[in-house]
Enzyme design. Structure first.
Site, PDB file in Angstrom:
ATOM      1  N   GLU A  36     -43.640  -8.299 -17.345  1.00  0.00           N
ATOM      2  CA  GLU A  36     -43.354  -7.416 -16.206  1.00  0.00           C
ATOM      3  C   GLU A  36     -44.588  -7.166 -15.353  1.00  0.00           C
ATOM      4  O   GLU A  36     -44.867  -6.029 -14.966  1.00  0.00           O
ATOM      5  CB  GLU A  36     -42.773  -6.082 -16.708  1.00  0.00           C
ATOM      6  CG  GLU A  36     -41.467  -6.271 -17.457  1.00  0.00           C
ATOM      7  CD  GLU A  36     -40.796  -4.954 -17.856  1.00  0.00           C
ATOM      8  OE1 GLU A  36     -39.588  -4.852 -17.688  1.00  0.00           O
ATOM      9  OE2 GLU A  36     -41.500  -4.064 -18.343  1.00  0.00           O
ATOM     10  N   ASP A  67     -33.083  -4.681 -23.625  1.00  0.00           N
ATOM     11  CA  ASP A  67     -34.007  -3.569 -23.371  1.00  0.00           C
ATOM     12  C   ASP A  67     -33.378  -2.222 -23.658  1.00  0.00           C
ATOM     13  O   ASP A  67     -33.027  -1.502 -22.724  1.00  0.00           O
ATOM     14  CB  ASP A  67     -34.493  -3.622 -21.912  1.00  0.00           C
ATOM     15  CG  ASP A  67     -35.633  -2.643 -21.654  1.00  0.00           C
ATOM     16  OD1 ASP A  67     -36.203  -2.134 -22.624  1.00  0.00           O
ATOM     17  OD2 ASP A  67     -35.944  -2.405 -20.474  1.00  0.00           O
ATOM     18  N   GLU A 100     -33.844   6.425 -21.823  1.00  0.00           N
ATOM     19  CA  GLU A 100     -33.868   5.679 -20.562  1.00  0.00           C
ATOM     20  C   GLU A 100     -32.485   5.179 -20.175  1.00  0.00           C
ATOM     21  O   GLU A 100     -32.097   5.266 -19.017  1.00  0.00           O
ATOM     22  CB  GLU A 100     -34.841   4.497 -20.697  1.00  0.00           C
ATOM     23  CG  GLU A 100     -34.872   3.599 -19.474  1.00  0.00           C
ATOM     24  CD  GLU A 100     -35.871   2.458 -19.608  1.00  0.00           C
ATOM     25  OE1 GLU A 100     -36.561   2.384 -20.646  1.00  0.00           O
ATOM     26  OE2 GLU A 100     -35.963   1.635 -18.677  1.00  0.00           O
TER      27      GLU A 100
END
EC number: 3.2.1.131
Lengths: 701, 701
Positions: free
Chosen positions: A293, A367, A395
């Site tokens: 990333e 993820d 998240e």
């Protein structure tokens, strides 16, 4: 007014005036007075003194915690004495060589009229002290106390994704509790309470800074700050680790390169490591996110992850430290299946990592989705100790407004069978090192902690911090037992309420999956912020940041074909796993759309068509939040009023947002399925366009 | 143990166990028991009841606050009664027409054996109740209490620069206290305590969202959230205003333009305003930052600020609301003197603004520097009510690690003479409207409040929130009186300690100026983050974001020539001001380098050369922080231990950072002055390069 009534009046006023509603700050270490007078008396009889042998600050911390805890639980001051030899009716801390207890285990038992908290080390005694307190906090008998335990995993981490400017990446409970600008001078009393909470559940390593790391932390200026925090952690058996920026030799070292094979770079890291150990003698080591990333890494110089990790291991030299290298990577411009990328990069490196290196693997291949199959690297790298990384901050699980108890998610991964060494080769056994006889083992939880008064935003999210720590210590504990334990310590001991709350917690994660991503749907949430539904997301900076990349809805059906006729990500698993998951008929419905593109009209193993099963799950999921509200309403009399009201109001948001998810996904997928809802379900009253507008609002700057 | 000793023991344990060190949460509304037994008794005699006539929630809030406050101060429960007719020895709230008191004034006096808190409105009574509590908190006699006051400024705002994602622009006390994601369902108890604190100092308007505004707040979704907060504020006499994004009609309205003269745009704003008043009937109005620092505005369509403001005023129609239009603007690509830009854009618009529009002007012409001359717009726009904007959050004044009491800064501006209508035309008289006979007047403080437990990060920064509110109410109060008042309510009543702390606070801002920007230096701080020194900053995205643009150090001297031979920004002021400031010999040394490029060797009015005066100030400034530490150490016995330790540790940081500033600036400017330090000063032990490295660290991601 008599003095006696004045007494209770002033006590009442003191408490009332000070606003002592339960604000959640004390977590599960409440130490409120034991209500059952008989039991309190029994405890008091055994609490005439606490004998603390002279020793390290760790022992002193154990003694202080017992003293503080007993004062609260028993309403009496318990004196600390040096040795307490010959006395009876007290609590005796004792450090004694005992190979069975290992480095951190404890035994708490009655001996010669005393409760003896024994460990082979000071740390063992500390954990034993907390175990004894937990025993009393959950209302168990002290007369024949007999607690024996040692951790199954050696390194039990919390990873903070906290930035130097005070923000927390994916944090939903305020700002960072680490006040870098004020360190090293200002030591917030909160730091010690943080350490106490972690020690109480067995966490022994913390990484304060985000894996998207700032080079600041490697400067002498910041090392002083980290050292100040390490000083607070040390008496609680907690070692400090650090996320490092791969490019640090360039950014702060003045070098032209960060190539791990460059001699100058190697010298720089060795010197820097020595410098760190000078200010933090028990420094734990490095955590690295590299070539992922946008972060720099050894691949920038044509080297691989092992080259990078081994260089850092070499820099650690004779110091007692380790390198944890994250396997969460995917190529900058992917056209394949992101599911496979970490495996493809890391599995070939098995056996290439130095002895001090552990590779940290997320529980699932994408993820931290609400439900993922276990990561295919588990079981596929027998020569490398793998650290399991789970995410406690929600998240993808509703931020701070959805009650989702995560122990079932963690357990689902731990109990998954990799078949690496035949049946029973669970992820837990891979991680704890027993299957491959690793000398070291680790587990990491991405912290859900922030500056909010109650630490975690949603009060019940405290249970995720708690149960993670307890599972890291002993992964054989059940979700239900931990929910019950946490509830008794934190919320109430009223038996009916305990059982209602335990049941609610245990079911909460499945309910969340139902109204957001049932049947194996994944990664269809709001862009960037990961809040709310956005299954219609077609374009993003990368194809694998969209939703359509994952759900692949079309006129035929729904789901990502990862069998041999598709991306064949399934081929990364052991044959036994492939066999079960490769056939839609035997694949667990919870994983179905992870691996199969299923026709809308296909009848599933549940007996319903995909469309009917999917929509029914969305509806029953949202309805279940109403059930959660009802359950929570029932326990009201047994709980602190302010805390109860807080959760109740969050459950109202949760229902509003569950409907948002349900309506968004049902209406969106209906465009492809082109079928009406099953007759038992009432169609959403709002059009899809209205929901899209709502999603847009939350993505405005 | 006797029951009596048990009583005190348990009380002690209760307080000790609950960790009731002073964490600062209660601000100046501590209501700790009055220590002087005689005085407590005198107060008790007058507190047999609180008579609260039936009325609005505002009156009820006044009654509740008195009850809560008296319970703490007196250690006794005071009953609330309906009217209390005929009874004596109580406190009577009374709403009665009284033109002298205006809409918000109060009178607290003894009448018929009662203390009567009188106002012409419920709000007046609320302010009177807080005044009475303050009277008791500061230990004054109740027997002949006689308090009379009404505000000199009508609109007394706090402006929050809080973003929807929870960050605070230039906030140094954690994250935003406004939890947008959890609203409207979750009402944090903190919201009410915030309202109480504001009401206690007379703040009657708040803007929750940053002037760099998100369009989110204008959506129906967010209006519900704002309305929920407005419901908490209302009983405390606080109205809610909103920062608006100029481009909202495009961003969320689906229009092609945001041109203020476009009929569609005008209709959109009118409809939106009506919608707001439906959910918030007492909505206060709009705050606008337009065409400034990248924000959109009417100039995007060739219109001017008045066109924009007047359009919003029209949208407010018959609603009781106002438009506050900020004058903090500077062109996107400036090559002139930023000092002059707001003046040049706004002064010509005087008389062009609609009746409901106020223009909000920062205290100084640049941007909240530690010391600025008053903004030249004050006195130059007689036809327009000007709101004075001051910054409580310490963006340029040491964040949360420097003890800087800001009342002297605010007073310096308020007392500055504009000479607009002859001598005595102070900024205060411009702002309160007396000079130009304005019907409305306003003042705004940029809030220093965050999620930190103590609200403001540095405990003493609470005094800035406090004194700002008190000055907004009555700008004739002195810095010293307010420091003393705050100290007595918040820290201690021990007379010597009160006087030591008052003295320390009152001197703190001058000390800060000395070690950072003496003699009128300005804007030489660290790039972007505005932390630490960076006088060497030569390049930035704009020339007026560098340091050299402002200090103009060269071989000859130092300072910005803003006289007629330079930028002539000085020409924006009244002739009397020009005369005094235009001559280096008569210009106050504190403003010298704001207006003059002074040779290093020039002898100043102080009798020293510029170089010697400058360096001496840097050194004495830093040394004064040691003096502050000594003063603070002396008051230790009179203060709560935890709170005292907190400030003491921050003072240690302050000294470290003062040396940082001193060394950076002395060494940097020495390169131009090419002179040794005066012999009494010991040269810095570290080279400039080392300090530059330190600055670089804090600017890493």
């Amino acid at each position: 007014m008599s003095f006696r009534s004045l007494f209770f009046f002033v006590l009442f006023c003191t408490l009332a005036h000070r606003g002592l509603a339960d604000d959640g700050y004390r977590l599960w270490l409440k130490y409120d007075q034991v209500r059952d007078a008989g039991q309190r008396k029994a405890y008091q009889k055994q609490a005439n003194f606490i004998a603390v042998p002279s020793g390290s600050p760790v022992l002193q911390a154990a003694g202080r915690e017992l003293q503080n805890g007993l004062q609260g639980l028993l309403g009496q001051s318990v004196p600390m004495v040096g040795e307490g030899k010959g006395s009876k009716g007290g609590i005796v801390l004792s450090v004694a060589a005992n190979p069975e207890l290992g480095q951190e285990g404890y035994r708490v038992s009655t001996q010669g009229g005393n409760v003896v908290v024994m460990g082979a080390t000071d740390k063992g005694v500390l954990y034993g002290a907390f175990a004894l307190l937990r025993h009393l906090q959950t209302g168990q008998s002290i007369s024949a106390v007999n607690l024996n335990s040692k951790p199954r995993i050696e390194y039990r981490f919390l990873n903070h994704w906290d930035n130097p400017n005070g923000t927390v990446e994916r944090g939903y409970a305020g700002s960072s509790i680490w006040k870098w600008q004020e360190l090293p001078e200002v030591i917030d009393p909160r730091y010690q309470d943080y350490a106490r909470a972690n020690a109480s559940i067995g966490i022994n390593g913390v990484v304060f800074n985000n894996v998207n790391a700032s080079a600041r932390f490697l400067t002498a200026e910041y090392l002083q700050k980290v050292a100040a925090l390490a000083n607070v952690m040390r008496p609680y058996g907690i070692r400090v680790y650090m996320s490092v920026l791969w490019a640090a030799p360039k950014v702060i070292g003045g070098l032209q390169t960060s190539d791990p094979l460059d001699p100058q770079v190697r010298r720089w890291w060795t010197a820097k490591t020595d410098e760190i150990y000078k200010v933090i003698p028990d420094f734990g080591g490095f955590l690295v996110k590299a070539n992922s990333e946008g972060e720099p890494g050894p691949q920038d110089y044509g080297r691989n992850h092992a080259d990078g990790a081994n260089m850092l291991a070499e820099a650690l030299g004779q110091h007692d430290g380790i390198v944890i290298w994250r396997a969460f990577v995917y190529k900058a411009n992917s056209n394949g299946d992101r599911f496979k990328e970490a495996f493809q990069e890391f599995q070939p490196l098995d056996g290439k990592f130095a002895k001090k290196v552990l590779v940290q693997v997320k529980n699932g291949p994408i993820d931290f989705q609400a439900r993922e199959p276990f990561h295919p690297l588990f079981g596929a790298m027998p020569k490398t100790p793998l650290v399991l990384e789970v995410q406690l901050t929600q998240e993808y699980l509703g931020f701070a407004t959805h009650l989702v108890y995560l122990a079932p998610l963690i357990k689902e991964c731990l109990e998954a069978d990799t078949y690496a060494k035949g049946p029973g080769s669970t992820v837990a056994k891979v991680v704890d090192g027993t299957i491959d006889n690793h000398a070291i083992s680790g587990i990491a939880g991405v912290a859900n902690i922030g500056s909010d008064r109650n630490w975690t935003g949603h009060p019940v999210s405290q249970a995720n911090w708690y149960s993670y720590g307890r599972l890291a210590w002993d992964h054989t504990l059940t979700s239900q037992a931990l929910a019950e334990e946490w509830t008794k310590m934190t919320l109430t001991q009223e038996p009916k309420a305990v059982s209602t709350i335990t049941d609610l917690l245990t079911k909460s994660r499945d309910i969340y999956v139902r109204y957001t991503t049932p049947l194996g749907l994944h990664h269809i949430m709001g862009q960037s912020i990961h809040y709310g539904p956005e299954p219609w997301l077609e374009k993003s900076a990368r194809p694998d940041w969209t939703s359509i990349y994952y759900h692949k809805a079309d006129a035929v059906g729904l789901g990502f074909n990862r069998t041999a006729t598709g991306s064949n990500a399934l081929g990364l698993y052991a044959p036994q796993v492939q066999k079960q998951w490769g056939d839609p008929a035997t694949c667990p419905p919870n994983y179905l759309l992870w691996f199969h593109h299923v026709p809308w009209t296909q009848t599933l193993s549940t007996g319903q068509t995909l469309w009917n099963e999917l929509t029914t799950r969305y509806y029953t999921g949202a309805d279940s939040v109403l059930w959660m509200q009802q359950q929570w309403a029932q326990v009201q009399p047994a709980l602190d009023a302010e805390l109860h009201a807080d959760v109740a109001s969050r459950l109202r948001i949760q229902y509003r947002e569950a409907l948002w998810w349900r309506d968004a996904c049902v209406l969106y997928f209906q465009q492809y399925a082109k079928q009406p809802l099953p007759p038992t379900l009432t169609p959403p009253s709002r059009p899809l366009a209205e929901i899209k507008q709502l999603v847009d609002i939350y993505q405005l700057r």
